[in-house]
Design a protein around this motif. Structure first.
Motif, PDB file in Angstrom:
ATOM      1  N   GLN A  95       5.372   3.735  -2.776  1.00 34.53           N
ATOM      2  CA  GLN A  95       4.481   4.863  -2.512  1.00 34.53           C
ATOM      3  C   GLN A  95       3.073   4.644  -3.070  1.00 34.53           C
ATOM      4  N   ALA A  96       2.816   3.510  -3.679  1.00 32.73           N
ATOM      5  CA  ALA A  96       1.523   3.255  -4.318  1.00 32.73           C
ATOM      6  C   ALA A  96       0.362   3.430  -3.350  1.00 32.73           C
ATOM      7  N   GLY A  97       0.516   3.015  -2.106  1.00 37.81           N
ATOM      8  CA  GLY A  97      -0.565   3.133  -1.123  1.00 37.81           C
ATOM      9  C   GLY A  97      -0.948   4.566  -0.852  1.00 37.81           C
ATOM     10  N   TRP A  98       0.032   5.414  -0.625  1.00 37.85           N
ATOM     11  CA  TRP A  98      -0.329   6.802  -0.334  1.00 37.85           C
ATOM     12  C   TRP A  98      -0.732   7.534  -1.592  1.00 37.85           C
ATOM     13  N   MET A  99      -0.282   7.077  -2.759  1.00 32.27           N
ATOM     14  CA  MET A  99      -0.739   7.689  -4.003  1.00 32.27           C
ATOM     15  C   MET A  99      -2.237   7.440  -4.183  1.00 32.27           C
ATOM     16  N   SER A 100      -2.686   6.264  -3.758  1.00 34.80           N
ATOM     17  CA  SER A 100      -4.117   5.969  -3.797  1.00 34.80           C
ATOM     18  C   SER A 100      -4.876   6.929  -2.884  1.00 34.80           C
ATOM     19  N   VAL A 151       3.499  15.671  -9.582  1.00 35.86           N
ATOM     20  CA  VAL A 151       2.925  14.496  -8.926  1.00 35.86           C
ATOM     21  C   VAL A 151       1.595  14.109  -9.558  1.00 35.86           C
ATOM     22  N   LEU A 152       0.704  15.074  -9.717  1.00 37.28           N
ATOM     23  CA  LEU A 152      -0.632  14.770 -10.222  1.00 37.28           C
ATOM     24  C   LEU A 152      -0.602  14.242 -11.659  1.00 37.28           C
ATOM     25  N   LEU A 153       0.135  14.923 -12.534  1.00 37.99           N
ATOM     26  CA  LEU A 153       0.127  14.510 -13.933  1.00 37.99           C
ATOM     27  C   LEU A 153       0.993  13.282 -14.207  1.00 37.99           C
ATOM     28  N   ARG A 154       2.128  13.205 -13.556  1.00 43.50           N
ATOM     29  CA  ARG A 154       3.069  12.120 -13.844  1.00 43.50           C
ATOM     30  C   ARG A 154       2.781  10.860 -13.036  1.00 43.50           C
TER      31      ARG A 154
END
Length: 188
Positions: A95-100, A151-154
């Motif tokens: 999920q790293a791509g969409w987290m970016s 999601v935002l903090l962790r």
């Protein structure tokens, strides 16, 4: 000469418009390059960078089959299971791509996050809540707000000890709060 009467009436300056155009162009080029396509195709298929972001988030939500997985869960276990699903969806290395993209959306387009919250997250949650519950939309939005904070903090910011907890610790800490939002007394 007309003057703007408030900040909301003010038009962006030429410099602000140029800056926005450069950021959009660089971002779209990067996305196009990473996908191996002409950046113009992003606008063709998704309308905008924000449209692409929405599609990525929707795909991520659909990939977890959250609606299907939650459909058979007893009402009193929805909170814990929802946190587990969130952790599986957002904590996975793939999920790293969409987290970016999420990081960029938070910075550049908070109104897009509102749209996604209303169209993707809350709609899926409302569909699995027992029909006899009152305030189903509010319950779903409250639960979604808790998960957004997760999601935002962790996962986006990686804040301190919270980012280091394992999934079951997160479920034990946050699951009861999400459960109360979903099926408990709201006091409204």
């Amino acid at each position: 000469m007309a003057y703007a009467t408030s900040e909301s009436d003010a038009q962006p300056t030429k410099g602000e418009r140029t800056r926005a155009a450069i950021v959009d162009a660089v971002t779209v080029r990067e996305i196009g390059a990473a996908a191996g396509v002409n950046p113009g195709l992003i606008h063709h298929y998704f309308g905008s960078k924000e449209g692409l972001f929405t599609a990525v988030v929707q795909r991520s939500v659909q990939a977890t089959d959250a609606g299907e997985r939650l459909a058979g869960v007893p009402a009193e276990e929805l909170g814990a299971q929802l946190v587990r699903l969130a952790e599986a969806a957002w904590g996975a290395p793939e999920q790293a791509g969409w987290m970016s993209m999420l990081r960029r959306a938070v910075a550049e387009s908070p109104e897009r996050l509102r749209d996604i919250g209303e169209k993707v997250s809350t709609a899926a949650l409302v569909s699995v809540l027992p029909a006899e519950l009152d305030h189903r939309d509010l319950r779903a939005q409250l639960a979604a707000s808790q998960l957004a904070g997760l999601v935002l903090l962790r996962h986006v910011a990686g804040v301190g000890v919270f980012a280091q907890l394992d999934t079951e610790e997160v479920v034990a800490l946050i699951g009861p709060t999400v459960q109360r939002y979903l099926t408990g007394e709201l006091g409204v």
